[in-house]
Design a protein around this motif. Structure first.
Motif, PDB file in Angstrom:
ATOM      1  N   LEU A  51       0.712  -1.079  -0.068  1.00 36.84           N
ATOM      2  CA  LEU A  51      -0.044   0.094  -0.065  1.00 36.84           C
ATOM      3  C   LEU A  51       0.925   1.204   0.031  1.00 36.84           C
ATOM      4  CD1 LEU A  51      -2.641  -1.123   2.451  1.00 36.84           C
ATOM      5  CD2 LEU A  51      -3.156  -0.480   0.054  1.00 36.84           C
ATOM      6  N   ALA A  52       1.920   1.172   0.798  1.00 35.45           N
ATOM      7  CA  ALA A  52       2.836   2.397   0.615  1.00 35.45           C
ATOM      8  C   ALA A  52       3.677   2.551  -0.568  1.00 35.45           C
ATOM      9  CB  ALA A  52       4.036   2.143   1.880  1.00 35.45           C
ATOM     10  N   TRP A  53       3.957   1.736  -1.443  1.00 34.40           N
ATOM     11  CA  TRP A  53       4.530   1.641  -2.637  1.00 34.40           C
ATOM     12  C   TRP A  53       3.524   2.031  -3.652  1.00 34.40           C
ATOM     13  CZ3 TRP A  53       7.063  -3.629  -1.268  1.00 34.40           C
ATOM     14  CH2 TRP A  53       8.238  -3.364  -0.450  1.00 34.40           C
ATOM     15  N   SER A  54       2.059   2.218  -3.566  1.00 35.15           N
ATOM     16  CA  SER A  54       1.315   2.189  -4.408  1.00 35.15           C
ATOM     17  C   SER A  54       0.488   3.582  -4.124  1.00 35.15           C
ATOM     18  CB  SER A  54       0.392   1.098  -4.907  1.00 35.15           C
ATOM     19  OG  SER A  54      -0.296   0.629  -3.571  1.00 35.15           O
ATOM     20  N   ALA A  80      -5.485   0.076  11.443  1.00 35.81           N
ATOM     21  CA  ALA A  80      -3.985   1.095  11.067  1.00 35.81           C
ATOM     22  C   ALA A  80      -3.973   1.187   9.405  1.00 35.81           C
ATOM     23  CB  ALA A  80      -2.821   0.641  11.430  1.00 35.81           C
ATOM     24  N   LEU A  81      -4.378  -0.109   8.838  1.00 33.47           N
ATOM     25  CA  LEU A  81      -4.287  -0.122   7.165  1.00 33.47           C
ATOM     26  C   LEU A  81      -5.313   0.788   6.649  1.00 33.47           C
ATOM     27  CD1 LEU A  81      -3.643  -3.655   6.383  1.00 33.47           C
ATOM     28  CD2 LEU A  81      -1.792  -2.103   6.366  1.00 33.47           C
ATOM     29  N   HIS A  82      -6.574   0.870   7.294  1.00 28.08           N
ATOM     30  CA  HIS A  82      -7.685   1.311   6.630  1.00 28.08           C
ATOM     31  C   HIS A  82      -7.529   3.057   6.983  1.00 28.08           C
ATOM     32  CE1 HIS A  82     -10.336  -1.499   4.907  1.00 28.08           C
ATOM     33  NE2 HIS A  82      -9.803  -2.306   5.748  1.00 28.08           N
ATOM     34  N   ARG A  83      -6.762   3.488   8.166  1.00 24.94           N
ATOM     35  CA  ARG A  83      -6.887   4.756   8.629  1.00 24.94           C
ATOM     36  C   ARG A  83      -5.720   5.265   7.524  1.00 24.94           C
ATOM     37  NH1 ARG A  83      -9.604   6.666  13.287  1.00 24.94           N
ATOM     38  NH2 ARG A  83      -8.331   8.553  12.850  1.00 24.94           N
ATOM     39  N   GLY A  87      -9.833   2.843   2.045  1.00 23.52           N
ATOM     40  CA  GLY A  87     -10.375   2.344   0.868  1.00 23.52           C
ATOM     41  C   GLY A  87      -9.676   1.391   0.011  1.00 23.52           C
ATOM     42  N   ARG A  88      -8.331   1.187   0.385  1.00 25.85           N
ATOM     43  CA  ARG A  88      -7.572   0.262  -0.395  1.00 25.85           C
ATOM     44  C   ARG A  88      -7.182  -1.192   0.032  1.00 25.85           C
ATOM     45  NH1 ARG A  88      -2.661   3.376  -1.372  1.00 25.85           N
ATOM     46  NH2 ARG A  88      -2.116   1.561  -2.878  1.00 25.85           N
ATOM     47  N   PRO A 149     -11.239   2.253  12.434  1.00 22.38           N
ATOM     48  CA  PRO A 149     -11.483   2.972  10.955  1.00 22.38           C
ATOM     49  C   PRO A 149     -12.510   4.122  11.093  1.00 22.38           C
ATOM     50  CG  PRO A 149     -11.421   0.506  11.090  1.00 22.38           C
ATOM     51  CD  PRO A 149     -11.576   0.875  12.402  1.00 22.38           C
ATOM     52  N   ALA A 150     -12.091   4.877  10.042  1.00 19.80           N
ATOM     53  CA  ALA A 150     -13.093   6.143  10.052  1.00 19.80           C
ATOM     54  C   ALA A 150     -14.499   5.983   9.377  1.00 19.80           C
ATOM     55  CB  ALA A 150     -12.487   7.178   9.171  1.00 19.80           C
ATOM     56  N   GLY A 151     -14.633   4.743   8.852  1.00 24.38           N
ATOM     57  CA  GLY A 151     -16.042   4.230   8.287  1.00 24.38           C
ATOM     58  C   GLY A 151     -15.941   2.626   8.299  1.00 24.38           C
ATOM     59  N   PRO A 152     -17.099   2.256   7.627  1.00 21.35           N
ATOM     60  CA  PRO A 152     -17.294   0.641   7.751  1.00 21.35           C
ATOM     61  C   PRO A 152     -16.093   0.073   7.048  1.00 21.35           C
ATOM     62  CG  PRO A 152     -19.252   1.892   6.880  1.00 21.35           C
ATOM     63  CD  PRO A 152     -18.075   2.936   6.918  1.00 21.35           C
TER      64      PRO A 152
END
Length: 292
Positions: A51-54, A80-83, A87-88, A149-152
């Protein structure tokens, strides 16, 4: 529209991931999927790097074996990933391969009970709830995430057998099917998932995504590589598994899975795929235009 993805298989060393991710992002691949296979590569660590590389490709982890993970840790990592990458990230959890779980002393007497407890607690934590539960395997005392997460958040479950498929329908937001699932198998899986959804009182306002892997080989030696992998996995006698050929043949196989009920089809290269970057480019540039 059917979503289309490809797998970065953990038979490749982790240092190969960066080049594949950057290519996937550049050519417009929709989803790149990673596996947490024992004892190769961690799912969350590789997903975070990808995710960080894209910038745009969605990154799926299919699957995180729940016997290896305290549910609070799973929730913290997924949140953490979602924040960080809204969406990714796509995360699925599952039983894990029972022999592997036994090797590390984590094999559960009731994998189904463990998965149900993990799913219920994980989804509640990701909704920002404060959770106290005393289950057979999952025990939490007044636990809540400081940074939910900020959303669902969509939580998928890997499933093969009838009971797990019904459980996925009842307790998960989507189901991940292995490459050992033929189009007829996808139809059966969808029916069982729907049985679970109905039994749990889940309605049309709670969508349930079905992800199906498709073992795929392309290039001059594609038929031989596909057959060798099916034989090695003991699947050579199962009709309708895998596809070998050009983009037209692969797109036709994708459409068969989509017609059977798969919302997302993820092309799974053979373990000996000689050109992982070329496989990603083939998926995005040649197969995608042929899939509605």
């Amino acid at each position: 529209m059917t979503a289309l993805g490809a797998v970065f298989r953990p038979q490749l060393p982790p240092e190969r991931l960066q080049a594949v991710v950057r290519l996937a992002d550049g050519v417009g691949l929709e989803e790149l999927w990673l596996w947490e296979d024992c004892f190769r590569e961690g799912g969350i660590s590789t997903a975070a790097a990808a995710l960080a590389w894209s910038e745009r490709v969605r990154v799926g982890v299919g699957l995180l074996p729940v016997p290896l993970r305290n549910v609070a840790v799973t929730a913290m990592e997924v949140a953490a990933l979602h924040r960080m990458f809204p969406g990714r990230a796509i995360v699925g959890v599952g039983h894990g391969v029972q022999d592997w779980m036994g090797q590390v002393g984590a094999r559960a007497d009731s994998p189904l009970t463990l998965l149900r407890e993990h799913l219920d607690a994980l989804r509640a934590l990701l909704r920002g709830e404060r959770v106290t539960v005393g289950g057979r395997y999952v025990r939490l005392d007044d636990v809540a995430l400081d940074w939910p997460p900020a959303g669902p958040v969509e939580v998928l479950a890997g499933a093969e057998g009838p009971r797990t498929l019904r459980l996925s329908g009842a307790a998960a937001d989507g189901t991940v099917l292995t490459a050992a699932t033929s189009p007829d198998g996808v139809r059966r899986a969808v029916r069982l998932v729907e049985e679970g959804r109905l039994a749990a009182g889940r309605g049309a306002d709670e969508p349930h995504r079905v992800v199906a892997y498709l073992l795929t080989a392309t290039g001059p030696d594609a038929p031989a590589r596909l057959r060798a992998e099916l034989v090695a996995d003991g699947l050579e006698s199962v009709p309708g598994l895998g596809v070998a050929g050009d983009a037209g043949a692969v797109a036709k196989a994708v459409r068969r899975l989509a017609e059977a009920g798969a919302d997302t089809v993820v092309l799974q290269p053979t373990a000996d795929e000689p050109d992982p970057e070329g496989f990603v480019r083939f998926t995005a540039e040649e197969v995608r235009p042929l899939v509605p």
